[in-house]
Design a protein around this motif. Structure first.
Motif, PDB file in Angstrom:
ATOM      1  N   TYR A   1      37.060  29.422  38.930  1.00 14.54           N
ATOM      2  CA  TYR A   1      36.787  30.602  38.126  1.00 14.54           C
ATOM      3  C   TYR A   1      35.398  31.109  38.491  1.00 14.54           C
ATOM      4  CZ  TYR A   1      35.346  33.586  34.329  1.00 14.54           C
ATOM      5  OH  TYR A   1      34.863  34.641  33.611  1.00 14.54           O
TER       6      TYR A   1
ATOM      7  N   LEU B   1      41.475  25.084  42.174  1.00 22.58           N
ATOM      8  CA  LEU B   1      41.259  26.459  41.747  1.00 22.58           C
ATOM      9  C   LEU B   1      39.813  26.631  41.313  1.00 22.58           C
ATOM     10  CD1 LEU B   1      41.148  26.070  38.448  1.00 22.58           C
ATOM     11  CD2 LEU B   1      43.625  26.165  38.647  1.00 22.58           C
TER      12      LEU B   1
ATOM     13  N   LEU C   1      42.335  33.620  33.122  1.00 18.59           N
ATOM     14  CA  LEU C   1      43.422  32.752  33.559  1.00 18.59           C
ATOM     15  C   LEU C   1      43.427  32.720  35.080  1.00 18.59           C
ATOM     16  CD1 LEU C   1      45.832  31.016  32.666  1.00 18.59           C
ATOM     17  CD2 LEU C   1      47.259  33.066  32.864  1.00 18.59           C
ATOM     18  N   VAL C   2      43.238  31.526  35.602  1.00 17.54           N
ATOM     19  CA  VAL C   2      43.112  31.370  37.047  1.00 17.54           C
ATOM     20  C   VAL C   2      44.274  30.552  37.574  1.00 17.54           C
ATOM     21  CG1 VAL C   2      41.651  30.502  38.897  1.00 17.54           C
ATOM     22  CG2 VAL C   2      40.603  31.390  36.810  1.00 17.54           C
ATOM     23  N   LYS C   3      44.895  31.048  38.610  1.00 18.11           N
ATOM     24  CA  LYS C   3      46.009  30.304  39.207  1.00 18.11           C
ATOM     25  C   LYS C   3      45.528  29.617  40.491  1.00 18.11           C
ATOM     26  CE  LYS C   3      49.671  33.109  37.214  1.00 18.11           C
ATOM     27  NZ  LYS C   3      49.934  32.101  36.176  1.00 18.11           N
ATOM     28  N   GLY C   4      46.030  28.393  40.679  1.00 16.19           N
ATOM     29  CA  GLY C   4      45.624  27.646  41.845  1.00 16.19           C
ATOM     30  C   GLY C   4      46.811  27.201  42.677  1.00 16.19           C
TER      31      GLY C   4
ATOM     32  N   GLU D   1      42.457  27.946  32.248  1.00 13.51           N
ATOM     33  CA  GLU D   1      41.975  29.053  31.429  1.00 13.51           C
ATOM     34  C   GLU D   1      40.527  28.829  31.044  1.00 13.51           C
ATOM     35  OE1 GLU D   1      44.518  30.269  28.300  1.00 13.51           O
ATOM     36  OE2 GLU D   1      43.468  32.199  28.182  1.00 13.51           O
TER      37      GLU D   1
ATOM     38  N   LYS E   1      49.770  22.511  33.897  1.00 13.29           N
ATOM     39  CA  LYS E   1      50.925  22.728  34.771  1.00 13.29           C
ATOM     40  C   LYS E   1      52.166  22.613  33.905  1.00 13.29           C
ATOM     41  CE  LYS E   1      53.037  21.571  39.187  1.00 13.29           C
ATOM     42  NZ  LYS E   1      52.949  20.833  40.460  1.00 13.29           N
TER      43      LYS E   1
ATOM     44  N   GLY F   1      51.065  25.148  41.742  1.00 13.14           N
ATOM     45  CA  GLY F   1      51.550  25.531  40.424  1.00 13.14           C
ATOM     46  C   GLY F   1      50.589  25.272  39.272  1.00 13.14           C
ATOM     47  N   PHE F   2      49.369  24.873  39.568  1.00 17.00           N
ATOM     48  CA  PHE F   2      48.380  24.639  38.512  1.00 17.00           C
ATOM     49  C   PHE F   2      47.689  25.937  38.116  1.00 17.00           C
ATOM     50  CE2 PHE F   2      48.059  20.132  37.775  1.00 17.00           C
ATOM     51  CZ  PHE F   2      48.647  19.559  38.889  1.00 17.00           C
ATOM     52  N   GLU F   3      47.246  25.996  36.871  1.00 17.43           N
ATOM     53  CA  GLU F   3      46.449  27.103  36.385  1.00 17.43           C
ATOM     54  C   GLU F   3      45.438  26.565  35.382  1.00 17.43           C
ATOM     55  OE1 GLU F   3      49.456  29.679  34.731  1.00 17.43           O
ATOM     56  OE2 GLU F   3      49.134  28.851  32.719  1.00 17.43           O
TER      57      GLU F   3
END
Lengths: 114, 114
Positions: free
Chosen positions: B50, B48, B56-59, B66, B78, B62-64
């Motif tokens: 930014y 992911l 808040l970035v989603k990749g 901040e 995760k 299922g990972f994210e």
């Protein structure tokens, strides 16, 4: 999909040999990079190229040289391999200068120098 | 000087448990931030990034992450990990001081236990 390929996955060479690692990308990217990856040290930049025949030293260029005669191909040369150059070598490319452009990586070449 | 710090070199976690991989950066200018993942015997791939906007970035997978400017952090999370998430994770950002270099952290090895 962008594809970055490296000529070998595994390579074993002897001390003093000249070693060529080749990298090819198929998406017309301007920038290409060579890194070495060692446990606990992350990725360290050896050289990068921002155009054909153009190159700049990275953080650890000693003992290495590079060649970029065509846009899609970037070669890393170990003039006289030494045991401390045993490492994983990663090639990467990205579209052009621009801080939002992600890098695309090849699968890596694990080089062992005996 | 610009830098990226990944304090945890290894993180073991049980399957289906949540995980957070920490990344702190140092830069005097605005940054773009990336997380890459490296599965065993493979090159790095983007998880992911930014660039701007929502912190808040989603990749993928299922990972994210901040982005926290005041804390200069970009932690990866995760909520429930799988065995297949076992890999090494790298935080990175481009050097925006006029060169093409990317600054990588030293990596965090995530080991998911059954």
């Amino acid at each position: 999909d962008v594809k970055v390929t490296q000529s070998s996955r595994y390579l074993v060479k002897r001390t003093g040999e000249k070693v060529f690692l080749e990298c090819v990308q198929d998406m017309d990217h301007e920038n290409m990079f060579w890194y070495r990856q060692d446990p606990g040290l992350g990725l360290r930049l050896i050289y990068f190229s921002y155009d054909v025949k153009m190159k700049e030293k990275g953080d650890i260029p000693e003992g290495y040289s590079v060649s970029r005669e065509k846009k899609e191909r970037f070669s890393l040369i170990l003039e006289s391999a030494s045991t401390n150059q045993t490492s994983m070598y990663l090639c990467a490319s990205n579209l052009r200068a621009g801080s939002y452009n992600e890098q695309f990586f090849g699968p890596g070449t694990r080089l062992t120098v005996l | 000087a610009q830098s990226v710090t990944q304090l945890d070199s290894q993180v073991p976690v049980f399957e289906e448990a949540p995980v957070e991989l920490r990344c702190n950066y140092s830069s005097s200018v605005s940054v773009y931030l990336f997380w890459y993942v490296q599965y065993p015997n493979q090159g790095l791939q983007l998880l992911l990034k930014y660039l701007s906007g929502s912190t808040l970035v989603k990749g993928i997978n299922g990972f994210e992450a901040e982005f926290n400017k005041s804390q200069t952090s970009f932690h990866l999370r995760k909520p429930s990990v799988h065995i297949s998430d076992t890999a090494e994770y790298f935080c990175a950002f481009p050097n925006v001081s006029g060169t093409y270099k990317y600054i990588f952290g030293t990596g965090t090895r995530l080991k998911v236990l059954a």
